[in-house]
Design an enzyme around this catalytic site. Sequence first.
Site, PDB file in Angstrom:
ATOM      1  NE  ARG A  91      -3.428   1.473   3.104  1.00 33.81           N
ATOM      2  CZ  ARG A  91      -3.394   2.576   3.950  1.00 33.81           C
ATOM      3  NH1 ARG A  91      -2.236   2.666   4.538  1.00 33.81           N
ATOM      4  NH2 ARG A  91      -4.384   3.821   4.358  1.00 33.81           N
ATOM      5  CD  GLU A 102      -6.584   6.897   9.639  1.00 36.71           C
ATOM      6  OE1 GLU A 102      -6.614   6.020  10.612  1.00 36.71           O
ATOM      7  OE2 GLU A 102      -6.597   7.723  10.238  1.00 36.71           O
ATOM      8  CD  GLU A 123      -3.424   3.608   8.449  1.00 40.03           C
ATOM      9  OE1 GLU A 123      -3.774   3.676   9.372  1.00 40.03           O
ATOM     10  OE2 GLU A 123      -3.603   4.595   6.696  1.00 40.03           O
TER      11      GLU A 123
END
Length: 343
Positions: free
Chosen positions: A79, A170, A276
């Site tokens: 990523r 996020e 994550e």
Amino acid sequence: MRKSPKNIFKLFICLSLLLSISFNWGQHKPAEAAATFAKGADVGWLSEMESYNWAFYNDSGVKQDVLQTLKDHGMNSIRLRVWVNPSINFSNKADVVKQAVRAQKLGFRIMIDFHYSDTWADPANQTKPSAWTSKSFTDLKTAVYDHTYDVLNTLKSNGVTPEWVQVGNETNNGMLWADGKASVSMSNFAALINSGYNAVKAVSSTSKVIVHLSNGYDNALFRWMFDGLKTNGAKYDVIGMSLYPTTSNWSTLNAQTLTNMNDMVARYGKEVIISEVGMDVSAPATAKAFLTDIISKTKSVTGGKGLGVFYWEPECYGTWYSYTKGAFDSSGKPTIALDAFLN
């Protein structure tokens, strides 16, 4: 020697049986789901670390390309974050293309994470790129589309088509504040998501678009966000989650995250991915237990819709930006935490 009709018939019967057994084995052999499960790492800091000559070593203490070390520990996906116009020459388009090409040559699948900022975007910070600050909302949607298309098309021109693309990082309360702040205008946030989605699909119809929130255990947060996005016609393929538990609460949070993942699948019909994870480097055995468990739980999601788990910046060690949730020890060798990805 000439074969009799009887022998020829027996030979035909035997061959038929062998073909039937072979066909049925091919039809009914166990599905190899583990081969498609993404076991990954976000290594957005790697270019910068290497520019300052930080070295990495394998389990035996031999200096090695850290991507090869991650691969040797069972990882199959990488990523990379993208900033629009960062003040340093890392995590920009050129850097991301270079690292994505490098990772793909080693056999990694690729996730691209658009922050839509010049710096870190997270639940507390969703700052517009400086070049976008004076744009109208209509122009902001165009900027999201153009930036997303440009980066992905450049990757494609260099032979890389990401398997997954995050439109925002996020985004617990939207992105590109204040225009795209979800608590102020969920419809605006949904429109920005759609601009990113449309750009991704224009470059690659097979790339899966992720909307990513932190605190994967927080079902109320996820229901609020994805109910709102559904109401406002947002388009996406996958729900992404972050999870950073402590050494004392990881078992509880993992259980809550699994409940949330299954709820997302049932409620919205979407796939889920852990974009994550991380845990304090000082507790590698506990981190291994945590990772082993969250990988197992993600694989168990209803309908096989748990796509994978990505460790955030495992290569960090020592004093690097004072980050303490890497998975390499002070000598630059991987801790046993990474063994969780070996299966």
